[in-house]
Structures are given as C-alpha cells and as structure tokens.
Design a protein around this motif. Structure first.
Motif, PDB file in Angstrom:
ATOM      1  N   PRO A   1      44.306   6.412  58.094  1.00  0.00           N
ATOM      2  CA  PRO A   1      44.138   6.500  56.635  1.00  0.00           C
ATOM      3  C   PRO A   1      44.490   5.196  55.923  1.00  0.00           C
ATOM      4  N   LEU A   2      45.589   4.543  56.346  1.00  0.00           N
ATOM      5  CA  LEU A   2      45.977   3.287  55.721  1.00  0.00           C
ATOM      6  C   LEU A   2      44.921   2.216  55.932  1.00  0.00           C
ATOM      7  N   LEU A   3      44.423   2.085  57.173  1.00  0.00           N
ATOM      8  CA  LEU A   3      43.413   1.057  57.441  1.00  0.00           C
ATOM      9  C   LEU A   3      42.114   1.359  56.713  1.00  0.00           C
ATOM     10  N   SER A   4      41.803   2.640  56.510  1.00  0.00           N
ATOM     11  CA  SER A   4      40.637   2.995  55.711  1.00  0.00           C
ATOM     12  C   SER A   4      40.805   2.506  54.276  1.00  0.00           C
ATOM     13  N   LEU A   5      42.023   2.638  53.751  1.00  0.00           N
ATOM     14  CA  LEU A   5      42.320   2.152  52.399  1.00  0.00           C
ATOM     15  C   LEU A   5      42.095   0.651  52.301  1.00  0.00           C
ATOM     16  N   LEU A   6      42.354  -0.073  53.404  1.00  0.00           N
ATOM     17  CA  LEU A   6      42.185  -1.525  53.407  1.00  0.00           C
ATOM     18  C   LEU A   6      40.742  -1.955  53.617  1.00  0.00           C
ATOM     19  N   GLY A   7      39.856  -1.002  53.922  1.00  0.00           N
ATOM     20  CA  GLY A   7      38.444  -1.346  54.049  1.00  0.00           C
ATOM     21  C   GLY A   7      37.842  -1.150  55.413  1.00  0.00           C
ATOM     22  N   VAL A   8      38.601  -0.571  56.364  1.00  0.00           N
ATOM     23  CA  VAL A   8      38.042  -0.301  57.691  1.00  0.00           C
ATOM     24  C   VAL A   8      37.126   0.915  57.599  1.00  0.00           C
ATOM     25  N   ASP A   9      35.949   0.803  58.207  1.00  0.00           N
ATOM     26  CA  ASP A   9      34.939   1.864  58.113  1.00  0.00           C
ATOM     27  C   ASP A   9      34.898   2.775  59.328  1.00  0.00           C
ATOM     28  N   THR A  10      35.133   2.219  60.512  1.00  0.00           N
ATOM     29  CA  THR A  10      35.018   3.032  61.736  1.00  0.00           C
ATOM     30  C   THR A  10      36.124   2.677  62.713  1.00  0.00           C
ATOM     31  N   PHE A  11      36.437   3.655  63.563  1.00  0.00           N
ATOM     32  CA  PHE A  11      37.504   3.532  64.552  1.00  0.00           C
ATOM     33  C   PHE A  11      37.000   4.066  65.892  1.00  0.00           C
ATOM     34  N   ASP A  12      37.610   3.603  66.974  1.00  0.00           N
ATOM     35  CA  ASP A  12      37.390   4.263  68.261  1.00  0.00           C
ATOM     36  C   ASP A  12      38.724   4.345  68.973  1.00  0.00           C
ATOM     37  N   SER A  13      38.824   5.278  69.908  1.00  0.00           N
ATOM     38  CA  SER A  13      40.089   5.428  70.618  1.00  0.00           C
ATOM     39  C   SER A  13      39.914   6.259  71.871  1.00  0.00           C
ATOM     40  N   SER A  14      40.740   5.976  72.859  1.00  0.00           N
ATOM     41  CA  SER A  14      40.858   6.834  74.039  1.00  0.00           C
ATOM     42  C   SER A  14      42.263   7.400  74.146  1.00  0.00           C
ATOM     43  N   ASN A  15      43.062   7.270  73.068  1.00  0.00           N
ATOM     44  CA  ASN A  15      44.449   7.754  73.102  1.00  0.00           C
ATOM     45  C   ASN A  15      44.534   9.250  73.364  1.00  0.00           C
ATOM     46  N   TYR A  16      43.549   9.998  72.863  1.00  0.00           N
ATOM     47  CA  TYR A  16      43.574  11.444  73.071  1.00  0.00           C
ATOM     48  C   TYR A  16      43.468  11.781  74.561  1.00  0.00           C
ATOM     49  N   LEU A  17      42.739  10.935  75.316  1.00  0.00           N
ATOM     50  CA  LEU A  17      42.629  11.131  76.762  1.00  0.00           C
ATOM     51  C   LEU A  17      43.888  10.667  77.492  1.00  0.00           C
ATOM     52  N   LYS A  18      44.415   9.527  77.061  1.00  0.00           N
ATOM     53  CA  LYS A  18      45.606   8.991  77.730  1.00  0.00           C
ATOM     54  C   LYS A  18      46.781   9.948  77.570  1.00  0.00           C
ATOM     55  N   ALA A  19      46.929  10.519  76.369  1.00  0.00           N
ATOM     56  CA  ALA A  19      48.011  11.476  76.154  1.00  0.00           C
ATOM     57  C   ALA A  19      47.814  12.705  77.040  1.00  0.00           C
ATOM     58  N   ALA A  20      46.581  13.205  77.107  1.00  0.00           N
ATOM     59  CA  ALA A  20      46.304  14.394  77.915  1.00  0.00           C
ATOM     60  C   ALA A  20      46.584  14.135  79.389  1.00  0.00           C
ATOM     61  N   ARG A  21      46.267  12.945  79.849  1.00  0.00           N
ATOM     62  CA  ARG A  21      46.512  12.605  81.255  1.00  0.00           C
ATOM     63  C   ARG A  21      47.993  12.698  81.592  1.00  0.00           C
ATOM     64  N   ASN A  22      48.834  12.487  80.580  1.00  0.00           N
ATOM     65  CA  ASN A  22      50.284  12.603  80.764  1.00  0.00           C
ATOM     66  C   ASN A  22      50.815  13.967  80.341  1.00  0.00           C
ATOM     67  N   LYS A  23      49.891  14.948  80.241  1.00  0.00           N
ATOM     68  CA  LYS A  23      50.253  16.328  79.874  1.00  0.00           C
ATOM     69  C   LYS A  23      50.930  16.379  78.505  1.00  0.00           C
ATOM     70  N   SER A  24      50.439  15.574  77.555  1.00  0.00           N
ATOM     71  CA  SER A  24      51.071  15.491  76.237  1.00  0.00           C
ATOM     72  C   SER A  24      50.110  15.918  75.138  1.00  0.00           C
ATOM     73  N   PHE A  25      50.607  16.789  74.270  1.00  0.00           N
ATOM     74  CA  PHE A  25      49.902  17.176  73.055  1.00  0.00           C
ATOM     75  C   PHE A  25      50.354  16.254  71.918  1.00  0.00           C
ATOM     76  N   ILE A  26      49.426  15.832  71.085  1.00  0.00           N
ATOM     77  CA  ILE A  26      49.797  15.088  69.879  1.00  0.00           C
ATOM     78  C   ILE A  26      50.126  16.101  68.793  1.00  0.00           C
TER      79      ILE A  26
END
Length: 572
Positions: free
Chosen positions: A222-247
């Motif tokens: 949200p903060l980076l969107s406020l600064l003008g960022v339009d799009t994001f990508d990430s694999s953090n949701y997979l990395k967390a799951a691989r470690n049996k972790s819920f965000i």
C-alpha cells in the motif's frame, strides 16, 4: 502478479528447453488438462539475476564468447528471442543486477550495460526485418529493468534511459525496479529508490509510464502504491508455505502451522483446509511421496503445502483489491496510515516518504493521523535532496565491498606454498561456501559448526567455493575470498569440473593426513562437485546420505544435521 522461476530452476536440459520453445507457453497449457488454460498476461523477466554468475551463458561466439548447448547467451538478442518464444505479452529487458556492496566502479559499469541492453531491446523490436526473420506476430510491451542502491543512482538511471530512448518508446511501457528484495526490511532505502525513479519521470508522462517492483509484496505494497508503484510480483507466498508458515492477516507475520489458530482467518482457502489432517501429515508423518491417510481421505503432503500457499496468496490478493478500491475512492492515504499503525517498518517508510513529499505531512494531519507525521528533520532533508550531487545518505553501504570481476585464478589453495593443514586434526570437514563472508560466520555454516564447537581441535574445515574450489578456514578473510560474489549452478558444467578437479588435487596432496573426510551439503551443484572429487580420490563421505530434496531448506533440517553430527562424533 504471482512469480514463478527461470528455466535454470527446473533442472531442464537443452533438449527439454527446446521443446518448450517450440510454441508459446499459453498454447502448452491450452492443450493440457488444466482448465480454463492460461489466460492472463504473461510477463517474462530476462533472467539477469540467474545469469549474473553463470560461466555457461556468456557472450555468443561472434562476440568472443563460447558456444553452449542451450543456444542462450547473455546478450539482448538471445534473451529477447527466448522471451518471444515463450509468447510473452510483457518483457523485462536484460539487466545486470547490482549486489549489495558492489564497488562503485563496477556498479556504475553494470548500470551502463543495463541501459545499453534496454536500448538494444527496443531497437530489435523496431527492426521489421529481424521480427520477420523470427516470425513474430505482434510485439510485447517492454519494461526496462533498472537497478540502484540510492535515490541518486536510480534517478540518474531513469533519466539517462529516457534521454537515450526518445525515438524508441513505441513498445516501451514502463520501468521495473530490481535488486530490492534484500531491502524489504530497509524501508528508508526502499522509499528513496522508488522516489528516485518516480522523480525522474516527467510529470506529463506519469500516466504513460508504469512502475513495477520485482519481488516485493505484503505490508509495504500500500505504501509503495502511494508513491506511484503500479504493479508488484512475489513468490513469498510460496516460500512461506514451503516452510509450513501461514501469513497472518492482521500482523502479516509468518506463523508456523504448529502455532496457527485456524480461527484467525476466514479466507476461502482456510475454509477448505482440514487442519487436523494437515497437522498430522506435515508435522507428525514421516511418509514421503505417498498419500497419507487422514480423517477426510488420503492426500499427498504437496496438497497441504499448496493449501497453505493458497491462503497466503489469497491474503496478498485481498490486499491488492483493497488498494485498488482505495485508489478508486480517493482513500489510499487512509489505508496506508491505518496499515502503518503498529507496524514499525511501514511507519518508518511512511515517515521517510514525507521527507521527500512534505505535503503528506499536512494530509496526514488533516485526516487525523498526527502521530504518523514526520519530525522536524524534514526541512533539513529537503535541503539535502535539492543538492542532488550531495544526495541522500546511503545507508546500504557496508565496509565490505564486492567485485564481480574475480575469476578462478584470483585464488587457488594449490598455489599457496606455505599452507599446511593442522597436524592434530583427525577429520577434514568440508562445507559449501556462503554468500555471507567470512564463511564461518554465515547462518548456513553455523548450523553445523555451532554443534561441533567442543570438538574444535579435532577437525580442519575447508569451504568449497563455486569459484575457487577448496578454501581452508585460514584463508577465509583473504581479499579475493571476501570480495567475490558467485553461485555455482548445475548448468555450469565446466566450473563444476574445475571445482571438482581442485578439490581432488587438494585431497591427493593432503587427504592422507586425516582419518576421516566428511562433507555436508544439500546443494545439487556443490554436491556433484564434491562427489566427483571423492570418486577421483577414492575416499570421502557426503551427508545427508538421503536428503528429501537437494535444496537449501534441507540444509537446515534437524534430522539431516543430526545424521551428520552423529557420524562426525562416531569418527572420533
């Protein structure tokens, strides 16, 4: 955007990759059993980060390089052709990432190379004869990959590209900021970099030039969107799951399955999870690659990992929708301010943003968030920023600088005539190198060394460098060892051979001094080099003996470390 990986991550062969290149990726999926197929826009990065250290994918033969079986080279034409074969709707230009603490001369040089590549990519897409030769039907949009570790670096980078590409911007869609993942916990630097890119874009082009950030997700979006960022990508949701972790949907912290309260989330993914079965399969069962019996049927462990990833992805998707709705309703600042409360990293970033844009202070006060208004140092900061060449204080630089120009001949223990292993050591301990220097201080090596502290006089440690081969512990702080940056990959056959050969020669010269030679690694490339050296020498043991997979997570698995430590202690 959800993020997958490059062809180097899937253990493909040149023949496998050739099959994938025969038709666009979407066509592969349309002809599979996956419904409704792959319908979303496909954004294909250049793979610059993976290719950065590769000894296989260099320049093509006509430019002084060596031919390789893949037919892929680190130049704009080769990478663009690969992206077009994939059927990309959007491409990122071939970049030269800038590792943290790279020396200034090389960092500037790599930025110049990346700009050259971006210009050449656009020239290729404007070359009708080349596109006809490649049989291209329609051209993708282009995101120019940019790098830099400060406001000034990125501002200069964007400005310089826009000056050079004035006549080539037909396919140019926007900028994609890279090298940011290591800065995700450094909000001040991250804000400076994003602001540096945004400030370099002429105001009249704000709506025409998009801004993407690679690898960033979660609480900073949200903060980076406020600064003008339009799009994001990430694999953090997979990395967390691989470690049996819920965000966690409130704190955004990773919560282990063993500590997860299923009542904390009402997303659709969590509604579909049988948590008792999941806990039994992932926390209690030692079954692998087979279905595990649960109260609600038989399931593979991979299904449960996928469900955790689904929850994490739902959380990111929900957040992105909230940001889009807030932009439509003119309430983005309120969302950011609410999100910053109690989240120190977001609050720091928001206060840094106010130093660049003092109007935010008044706007925050007007909507009742006085506690988030930046302090009196804002005026001083603005004065510094206006003196562009003096710049913003760079907090990312540390004392240790690195160079990407080191080669295998910059260090070889075989050339150190004065070196002799300690005579009192019974065991030669071999560990893979690490990005953190010196190696012995790294998290990966400490996972093993911390458990062997009481036997410190009984072993001699050498680290296997992917660039130099064996590095005895006495030489870990030598300049070429402290300042290089290189990761050995399975595609670099020649470099694996060099490492194996140097290790075998080391063992030929010193191996008989040790009663036991024990190695611990779960990296496929390093394991291959060590195994080859042991085969040539005729002695040596690699642990873990039967890892579930050859990847970093297995390095820290307690049962693997316990097996190695048990073997080590039994050898004394």
């Amino acid at each position: 955007m959800f993020q997958t990986m490059t062809f180097l991550d899937y253990n493909l062969t040149p023949d496998n990759l050739a099959e994938w290149r025969e038709k666009p990726l979407k066509q592969h999926f349309e002809e599979s059993d996956v419904e409704p197929g792959f319908t979303q826009p496909l954004f294909v990065d250049s793979g610059g980060f993976k290719l950065m250290n590769s000894t296989t994918f260099g320049q093509p033969p006509e430019d002084g390089g060596s031919e390789n079986d893949w037919g892929i080279y680190t130049n704009p034409e080769s990478i663009l052709k690969l992206q077009l074969d994939y059927g990309a709707d959007i491409v990122a230009t071939l970049d030269f990432p800038i590792p943290q603490n790279l020396n200034r001369e090389e960092a500037t040089e790599r930025m110049e190379w990346s700009i050259d590549n971006a210009v050449e990519c656009l020239q290729l897409l404007n070359d009708d004869e080349k596109l006809e030769e490649w049989d291209v039907d329609g051209t993708p949009s282009v995101y120019v990959a940019i790098h830099g570790h400060s406001y000034e670096d990125v501002n200069w980078y964007v400005s310089r590209f826009l000056d050079r590409a004035e006549e080539l911007d037909e396919a140019f869609e926007g900028f994609a900021l890279g090298s940011l993942v290591p800065l995700s916990n450094s909000p001040n630097v991250l804000v400076d970099i994003v602001q540096g890119a945004r400030d370099a874009i002429p105001e009249e082009r704000y709506d025409d030039i998009a801004l993407h950030v690679f690898g960033i997700s979660g609480r900073l979006c949200p903060l980076l969107s406020l600064l003008g960022v339009d799009t994001f990508d990430s694999s953090n949701y997979l990395k967390a799951a691989r470690n049996k972790s819920f965000i966690h949907p409130e704190t955004w912290r990773r919560t282990k399955l063993s500590d997860w309260d299923e009542g904390d989330c009402d997303c659709q993914a969590c509604q579909d999870i049988y948590f008792d079965d999941m806990r039994h399969a992932l926390l209690e069962s030692d079954v692998s690659y087979k279905r595990i019996e649960g109260e609600h049927g038989k399931h593979y462990k991979s299904e449960y990992y996928a469900q955790i990833a689904h929850h994490n992805f739902e959380l990111y998707s929900r957040q992105m929708q909230e940001v889009r709705d807030a932009i439509d309703d003119g309430e983005l600042l309120e969302i950011v301010a609410e999100f910053a409360q109690g989240k120190n990293i977001v609050e720091k970033g928001l206060k840094r943003a106010q130093l660049h844009n003092p109007e935010l202070r008044e706007q925050l006060a007007d909507i009742g968030y006085e506690e988030l208004v930046a302090g009196p140092d804002a005026e001083t900061f603005q004065t510094k920023l206006s003196g562009f060449l003096e710049g913003v204080e760079d907090t990312t630089r540390e004392k240790r600088t690195i160079s990407l120009k080191h080669g295998p001949n910059d260090f070889s223990i075989l050339q150190q005539n004065s070196y002799q292993p300690p005579s009192e050591a019974d065991v030669l301990l071999i560990l893979p190198c690490s990005q953190e220097k010196p190696y012995s201080d790294s998290r990966t090596q400490q996972a093993v060394l911390s458990l062997l502290e009481e036997y410190r006089d009984r072993f001699h440690k050498i680290s296997v460098s992917g660039l130099y081969g064996p590095v005895p512990e006495e030489f870990e702080e030598a300049d070429p060892v402290m300042s290089y940056e290189y990761v050995l990959t399975t595609a670099d056959d020649d470099q694996i051979e060099l490492v194996a050969n140097r290790l075998a020669q080391y063992l030929d010269q010193f191996g008989e001094r040790f009663d036991h030679i024990l190695a611990y690694t779960t990296s496929k490339a390093y394991r291959r080099a060590i195994d080859e050296a042991f085969t040539r020498y005729g002695r040596g043991e690699i642990y873990p003996s039967d890892p579930r997979a050859l990847q970093l997570t297995e390095h820290f698995r307690s049962e693997n470390i316990d097996e190695f430590v048990g073997r080590f202690t039994s050898s004394l």
